[in-house]
Design an enzyme around this catalytic site. Structure first.
Site, short mmCIF file in Angstrom:
data_model
loop_
_atom_site.label_atom_id
_atom_site.label_comp_id
_atom_site.label_asym_id
_atom_site.label_seq_id
_atom_site.Cartn_x
_atom_site.Cartn_y
_atom_site.Cartn_z
N HIS A 359 0.80 -1.23 0.00
CA HIS A 359 0.00 0.00 0.00
C HIS A 359 0.82 1.27 0.00
O HIS A 359 0.26 2.36 0.13
CB HIS A 359 -0.93 0.04 1.22
CG HIS A 359 -2.00 -0.99 1.19
ND1 HIS A 359 -3.24 -0.75 0.66
CD2 HIS A 359 -2.01 -2.27 1.61
CE1 HIS A 359 -3.98 -1.84 0.77
NE2 HIS A 359 -3.25 -2.78 1.35
N LYS A 559 -7.48 14.19 4.56
CA LYS A 559 -6.60 13.01 4.53
C LYS A 559 -5.57 13.17 5.64
O LYS A 559 -5.46 14.25 6.22
CB LYS A 559 -5.90 12.87 3.18
CG LYS A 559 -5.27 14.16 2.66
CD LYS A 559 -4.73 14.02 1.24
CE LYS A 559 -5.76 14.21 0.16
NZ LYS A 559 -6.01 13.02 -0.63
N ARG A 560 -4.82 12.09 5.93
CA ARG A 560 -3.74 12.25 6.89
C ARG A 560 -2.79 13.36 6.45
O ARG A 560 -2.62 13.60 5.26
CB ARG A 560 -2.96 10.93 7.04
CG ARG A 560 -3.68 9.90 7.88
CD ARG A 560 -3.85 10.35 9.32
NE ARG A 560 -2.63 10.25 10.06
CZ ARG A 560 -2.36 9.31 10.96
NH1 ARG A 560 -3.27 8.38 11.25
NH2 ARG A 560 -1.21 9.28 11.61
N LYS A 565 1.62 14.49 0.65
CA LYS A 565 0.24 14.82 0.26
C LYS A 565 0.08 16.32 0.02
O LYS A 565 -0.93 16.75 -0.54
CB LYS A 565 -0.73 14.32 1.32
CG LYS A 565 -0.80 12.79 1.42
CD LYS A 565 -1.74 12.35 2.53
CE LYS A 565 -1.68 10.86 2.80
NZ LYS A 565 -2.43 10.05 1.83
N THR A 667 -8.12 6.96 -1.95
CA THR A 667 -9.49 6.48 -2.06
C THR A 667 -10.47 7.61 -1.76
O THR A 667 -11.60 7.58 -2.22
CB THR A 667 -9.75 5.30 -1.09
OG1 THR A 667 -9.21 5.66 0.19
CG2 THR A 667 -9.09 4.03 -1.58
N LYS A 671 -14.25 8.74 -3.36
CA LYS A 671 -15.47 9.09 -2.62
C LYS A 671 -15.95 10.47 -3.02
O LYS A 671 -17.15 10.71 -3.22
CB LYS A 671 -15.19 9.08 -1.11
CG LYS A 671 -14.89 7.71 -0.55
CD LYS A 671 -14.15 7.78 0.78
CE LYS A 671 -13.41 6.48 1.02
NZ LYS A 671 -12.37 6.60 2.05
C1 26W Z 1 4.25 0.44 9.93
C2 26W Z 1 3.74 1.82 9.71
C3 26W Z 1 2.75 1.87 8.60
C4 26W Z 1 1.40 1.95 8.89
C5 26W Z 1 0.47 2.02 7.88
C6 26W Z 1 3.17 1.83 7.29
C7 26W Z 1 2.25 1.88 6.28
C8 26W Z 1 0.91 1.98 6.56
C9 26W Z 1 -0.13 2.01 5.48
C10 26W Z 1 0.05 0.85 4.55
C11 26W Z 1 -0.13 3.29 4.75
C12 26W Z 1 -1.41 3.49 3.98
O1 26W Z 1 -2.48 3.60 4.57
N1 26W Z 1 -1.31 3.55 2.65
C13 26W Z 1 -2.45 3.99 1.85
O2 26W Z 1 -3.19 2.87 1.42
C14 26W Z 1 -4.35 3.27 0.71
C15 26W Z 1 -5.14 2.03 0.41
O3 26W Z 1 -4.48 1.24 -0.52
C16 26W Z 1 -3.97 4.04 -0.54
O4 26W Z 1 -5.15 4.49 -1.16
C17 26W Z 1 -3.11 5.24 -0.17
O5 26W Z 1 -2.66 5.87 -1.34
C18 26W Z 1 -1.94 4.78 0.66
O6 26W Z 1 -1.22 5.90 1.11
#
Ligand code: 26W
Length: 854
Positions: A359, A559-560, A565, A667, A671
Site C-alpha cells: 500500500h 486526509k492524513r 500529500k 481512495t 469518494k
Molecule cells: C508500519 C507503519 C505503517 C502503517 C500504515 C506503514 C504503512 C501503513 C499504510 C500501509 C499506509 C497506507 O495507509 N497507505 C495507503 O493505502 C491506501 C489504500 O491502498 C492508498 O489508497 C493510499 O494511497 C496509501 O497511502
C-alpha cells in the site's frame, strides 16, 4: 409473508422495550438516548444473528473455499446506520423512532466511531469487507481489538493534541465476546530441536512466555433488498480479557509495568501512518494477530475436514501490507510441526494460500525488524526465516549466477535487519499494488529485482470504495437523484452508474444536482458552526468555526497530514489568494471556503507544523473583514469516517495534489468524485485511472509534474526551488510571509512557520530543499485554480461536469476490486446464503418467543 411495515414497527417497538427492561432495567419513558441506541441495536441484532448463523452454516456445509483477510487496521465507521441501510431497514428504523418520538440522528450519534486504523489502508479494507459480504464471497477478516484506537485530535491554538479514544467506554452492542475462540500465543523461550514424522527438523519451545488471545466478533452485513442478506465476520483479538495474561510473579517482585505488558498488548493502535516504528510491542502485536488467526483458520478447517489434504484448496490468506507477513513463517511452522508436512509440500501450501498487497512505496514505511529482536521474541519463526532465506538466496544464485550484489539486495536478512516485504513476496503466489501507476512503480523500482525473478506474481488491482456507505448512506438526496434517473441497480452493480451520463446535459438534472449540493453544504455549515470547536491554548472551547454560505466553492482536502500529500501547497495557495484579495477584493470572481481535515502522526513534526500553519492562516483570513466575505479557511477537528460522511457530500472541489509517484492510490479521491466533486489533481495514484475513465473532456483541473518527471528530477538533482521562489513574485511573497512574522503571534509560531519555509528553501538533515516539489507544482496549481473559478462561475456547466464525473466512476466501486481479487488472486466463488438453512435457523429462533416463566 412480510408484515406490513407499520405492524412490523409496532412489534419492534415492543422488542426495544423488552431490551430496555431486560438489559438495562429501564422503561421507555425513562430511557435516555444512549440506552435507546443500545436497545435499538440489540433489537436489530437479533435478525442479524439469524442470518449470521445461517451464513456460517452455508459456508461450512457447502465446503467452499474461504478468504481470510489479515490486517492490523480497520476503519469501519459507525456500524448501526450502515447495518440498517444494508438490511434495507432504514425506513423501518425511522418509523420506529417516530413512534417513540425520538430523533433518529440523535439516537445514532451515541455510537462511537471505531477508529481501529490510521487512514487509507484501514478504510480501504473496511470498504472491502462491505463488498465481500454484499457479493456473497466466503470471507472472514482478522484484526486487533485496540482498547484505544487512533487518538482523538484536538487543536489547541494551532497545536495538535492527542487524546485517548474512548470508543469502548460503553458496552458495544455490535461486538460479541467469543470465549470459545481463544488461543495461546507464545513469545521468547528456548529452542528444543526435534523432528516431525517425516523427519523434518523443527524446533519446539521451552520456557516461553504465553499470552492468550481472545476473539471478539463484529458482524459485517452484506447489502440486500430482501431479508436474505449474508453476514460475514470481522474477528478482533484482545489480550485484555484473559486474567492469566497478568504476570503475578513480576507484579509481586515490584515490576508493575512488566507484569501487565501482556494484558495491555492490544491496548493501543500505533498511530503512525507511512512510518515504521520498530517497537517491541508492535512486533508482539503483529505476531499476536498472525498466530491467533492461523490457529483459528486451521481449527475451523479441521471442523470440516478430517485431514489436511484439502487445506491448500480451501484456504486463501491475504497479507494486507507487510504487517501480518509473519503469517508465512508461522503457517509453514504449523504445517510442519503440528501436521507433519514435508518441507517442500509445506512451502508449496504456504505459497498457494498466501497473497500480498502493498500500500505504499515510501521507503520509511517499509517494515524491517531488527534480527536480534525478532530472534529473541520469536525464535522458532526466526529460525524458519533463516532457513527460507538460504533457499531463497540459492534460488537467486541459480537464476542469476555470479550476481552477488543482487543476492544482497534481495535477501530477507541484511545488515542485521529482517525485511518483511521480501518475506511477503517470497511466500506469496501473487503480489499486487493498488493502482496502475503504483503497480508499475513496484515492478520498475521498489521490487524490481523480485519482478525480474517472479514476473508472473506481480499484478495490479486498483482500489475502490463502497457506494453503499459513501453514497447511499452518506448522501441520501444524491442517491435518490441517481435512482430516479437510472433505477437502483447501481447499489450493487456500480458499472450501471455510467448511464447517468445521459442526463448530464439536461438542465433539469443540473438544477436538481445543484440544489442537492447546496443542501449538503448547508448541513456542513451547520456542523462547522455548531460542532467544530475553536480552542485556546489550554484546550478550552472559545467558539466554533465560521463559514461562508453555500454559494461559495467548497474546496476540500481531507486526509492524513503528510509532506507528500502536500497540504502545504494548498495552504500556500490560500495565502496567495489572501494577498491578492487584500490588494483588490474583485480580483477573484468567486467565494471560496477552503476546508482541511486530517490527523498528523504524533511524532511527525513537519506534519504538525503544517496543521499549525493552517490554524494561523485561518485566524488571519477569517478575521480580516477586508477579505472574509470572499475567502475563508476551516480546519475540521478530529477527522474520521463520521466527519467524512458530512464533508464529502458537500464538497465541490476535491484536492488530490500529492507529489506524482508517491500516493499509492488514494481512495478519498474516489469518494469525493462519486459525490459530484470535481478533482484538482496531479497525475498520481488512481487519479490517473479516474481521469481516463471520466475522460479528459470532463477532467479539467489536472496539473503538475508527472511521476517520471519527478523521478528524473530526483535522480539528477536538477530541481532548484530557489529558482521558482525568485521567479514567481506571488510565491515569493507567500513563502516570505512564513518568515517575516506576518502570520505568527508568538515565538513558537514564528519558529514553526520559519521551519516550514526552511524545508522549502534550504537543505535540512541531508534532505534536499523542497523534496516534495511543492514550489514547482504550486505554479501550475495556481494557474489551474483560476480555471476552477471560471468554471464555478457557470453553475449549470459545473453541474454537467460533476454529473459526468459521477458517471465516470463506474470502475471504482470496491465491488469491482473484490471481484478482481476473487478472480486474479484467490480463485474464489460467490456463495449466497442457503435459503433452507436460513429457514431452519429462523424456525429454531422463533420458538423462543413462547418461553415465559409465569
Ligand atoms: C508500519 C507503519 C505503517 C502503517 C500504515 C506503514 C504503512 C501503513 C499504510 C500501509 C499506509 C497506507 O495507509 N497507505 C495507503 O493505502 C491506501 C489504500 O491502498 C492508498 O489508497 C493510499 O494511497 C496509501 O497511502
Amino acid at each position: 409473508m412480510a408484515l406490513d411495515i407499520d405492524l412490523q414497527a409496532d412489534l419492534l417497538v415492543q422488542k426495544i422495550k423488552h431490551y430496555l427492561i431486560t438489559t438495562m432495567g429501564v422503561t421507555i419513558d425513562e430511557a435516555n438516548y444512549r440506552q435507546l441506541y443500545h436497545a435499538l441495536s440489540l433489537t436489530f441484532r437479533e435478525e442479524i444473528m439469524i442470518n449470521w448463523t445461517a451464513t456460517g452454516h452455508t459456508f461450512l456445509h457447502k465446503h467452499v473455499r474461504q478468504i481470510y483477510y489479515l490486517c492490523m487496521e480497520y476503519m469501519p465507521g459507525r456500524l448501526s446506520k450502515n447495518n440498517f441501510v444494508n438490511m434495507n431497514a432504514l425506513p423501518l428504523v425511522k418509523l420506529i423512532l417516530n413512534k417513540l418520538n425520538r430523533n433518529f440522528e440523535q439516537v445514532l450519534r451515541n455510537e462511537y466511531d471505531p477508529g481501529l486504523g490510521n487512514g487509507g489502508m484501514g478504510r480501504l479494507v473496511s470498504c472491502f469487507l462491505d463488498s465481500l459480504a454484499t457479493q456473497n464471497y466466503p470471507s472472514r477478516a482478522y484484526g486487533l481489538r485496540y482498547q484505544y484506537g487512533i487518538f482523538d485530535q484536538e487543536i489547541w491554538e494551532g497545536t495538535q493534541v492527542e487524546r485517548p479514544d474512548p470508543w469502548l467506554m460503553y458496552e458495544n452492542p455490535w461486538e460479541f465476546r467469543r470465549d470459545d475462540h481463544s488461543f495461546p500465543v507464545l513469545y521468547a523461550g528456548r529452542l528444543m530441536p526435534t523432528v516431525n514424522k517425516k523427519g523434518v527438523e523443527i524446533a519446539d519451545l521451552a520456557d516461553y512466555e504465553e499470552v492468550r488471545a481472545l476473539a471478539y466478533d463484529i458482524p459485517i452485513i452484506g447489502y440486500s433488498e430482501s431479508a436474505d442478506f449474508s453476514v460475514s465476520t470481522l474477528r478482533l483479538w484482545t489480550t485484555k480479557e484473559s486474567p492469566r495474561n497478568f504476570q503475578l510473579q513480576r507484579y509481586n517482585a515490584g515490576q508493575l509495568g512488566q507484569a501487565s505488558e501482556n494484558t495491555t498488548l492490544t491496548d493501543v493502535l500505533y498511530p503512525n501512518d507511512h512510518h515504521e516504528t520498530g517497537k517491541r510491542i508492535r512486533l508482539k502485536q503483529e505476531f499476536l494477530l498472525v498466530s491467533a488467526s492461523i490457529q483459528d483458520i486451521v481449527n475451523y478447517y479441521l471442523r470440516n475436514y478430517s485431514d489436511m489434504s484439502l487445506f491448500a484448496d480451501k484456504v486463501r490468506i491475504q497479507i494486507n501490507d507487510t504487517h501480518p507477513a509473519l503469517v508465512i513463517a508461522e503457517l509453514l511452522r504449523i504445517l510442519i510441526k503440528d501436521h507433519d508436512y514435508g518441507w517442500g509440500e509445506a512451502w508449496e501450501t504456504v505459497k498457494t494460500c498466501c497473497s500480498f498487497t502493498n500500500h505504499t512505496i515510501l521507503r520509511e514505511a517499509l517494515e524491517e525488524w531488527n534480527s536480534a529482536r525478532l530472534s529473541y521474541l520469536l525464535p522458532r519463526q526466526y529460525q524458519l526465516i533463516e532457513k527460507l532465506n538460504l533457499e531463497f538466496c540459492s534460488a537467486i544464485r541459480r537464476q542469476f549466477p555470479g550476481d552477488e550484489e543482487r543476492v544482497r539486495r534481495m535477501s530477507m536478512l541484511e545488515g542485521g535487519q529482517v525485511k518483511m516485504a521480501h518475506l511477503a513476496i517470497y511466500g506469496s503466489h501473487k503480489v499486487n499494488g493498488v493502482a496502475a501507476l503504483h503497480s508499475e512503480i513496484l515492478k520498475k523500482r521498489l521490487f524490481k529485482d523480485f519482478y525480474e525473478m517472479y514476473p508472473e506474481r506481480f499484478i495490479n488491482i486498483t482500489n475502490g470504495v463502497t457506494q453503499r456507505r459513501w453514497l447511499l448512506l452518506a448522501n441520501p438526496l444524491l442517491s435518490e437523484f441517481i435512482s430516479a434517473r437510472i433505477g437502483h441497480k447501481w447499489i450493487t452493480d456500480f458499472t450501471t452508474i455510467k448511464e447517468l451520463a445521459q442526463c448530464a446535459g439536461d438542465a433539469e438534472s443540473q438544477k436538481r444536482f445543484l440544489e442537492i449540493k447546496a443542501h449538503n453544504k448547508m448541513q456542513l455549515i451547520a456542523f462547522l458552526q455548531e460542532k467544530n470547536p475553536v480552542r485556546d491554548g489550554h484546550g478550552h472551547v472559545i467558539g466554533h468555526s465560521s463559514s461562508l454560505g453555500e454559494d461559495a466553492l467548497f474546496d476540500v482536502q481531507i486526509k492524513r497530514f503528510h509532506e507528500y500529500k502536500r497540504q502545504l501547497m494548498n495552504a500556500l495557495h490560500a495565502l496567495i489568494l489572501y494577498h491578492e484579495l487584500k490588494e483588490n477584493q474583485n480580483v477573484r470572481p468567486i467565494k471560496r471556503m477552503i476546508i482541511f481535515g486530517g490527523k498528523a502522526a504524533p511524532g511527525y513534526e513537519m506534519a504538525k507544523n503544517v496543521i499549525h500553519l493552517i490554524f494561523c492562516l485561518a485566524r488571519k483570513i477569517n478575521t480580516d473583514t477586508a477579505v472574509n466575505q470572499k475567502l475563508r479557511v476551516a480546519f475540521f477537528e478530529n477527522y474520521n469516517v463520521s466527519k467524512a460522511e458530512i464533508i464529502i457530500p458537500a464538497a465541490d472541489l476535491s484536492e488530490q495534489i500529492s507529489t506524482a509517484g508517491m500516493e499509492a492510490s488514494g481512495t478519498g479521491n474516489m469518494k469525493l468524485a462519486m459525490n459530484g466533486a470535481l478533482t484538482i489533481g496531479t497525475e498520481d495514484g488512481a487519479n490517473i485511472e479516474m481521469r481516463q475513465s471520466i475522460t479528459d473532456a470532463w477532467w479539467p483541473f489536472r496539473f503538475g509534474a508527472t511521476a517520471e518527471e519527478n523521478e528524473r528530477r530526483s535522480i539528477n538533482q536538477s530541481y532548484q526551488p530557489l529558482e521558482v521562489y525568485h521567479r514567481h513574485q506571488a510565491i515569493k511573497k507567500a513563502v516570505d510571509a512564513l518568515r517575516n512574522g506576518f502570520l505568527s503571534e508568538n515565538d513558537t509560531e514564528h519558529q514553526v512557520l520559519s521551519d516550514i519555509a526552511g524545508t522549502l528553501l534550504e537543505e535540512r538533515h541531508g534532505n534536499r530543499p523542497d523534496r516534495y516539489f511543492v514550489l514547482s507544482d504550486l505554479e501550475s496549481f495556481y494557474e489551474v485554480q483560476k480555471k476552477v473559478e471560471q468554471l464555478y462561475l457557470q453553475p449549470q456547466k459545473w453541474a454537467e461536469y460533476a454529473i459526468h464525473n459521477i458517471a465516470g466512476m463506474y470502475l471504482f466501486s470496491s465491488d469491482t476490486s473484490i471481484h478482481n481479487y476473487a478472480k486474479l488472486e484467490w480463485d474464489l466463488q460467490q456463495c449466497p446464503i442457503d435459503q433452507q438453512e436460513l429457514t431452519r435457523v429462523r424456525a429454531e429462533y422463533s420458538e423462543h418467543d413462547k418461553c415465559r416463566i409465569r
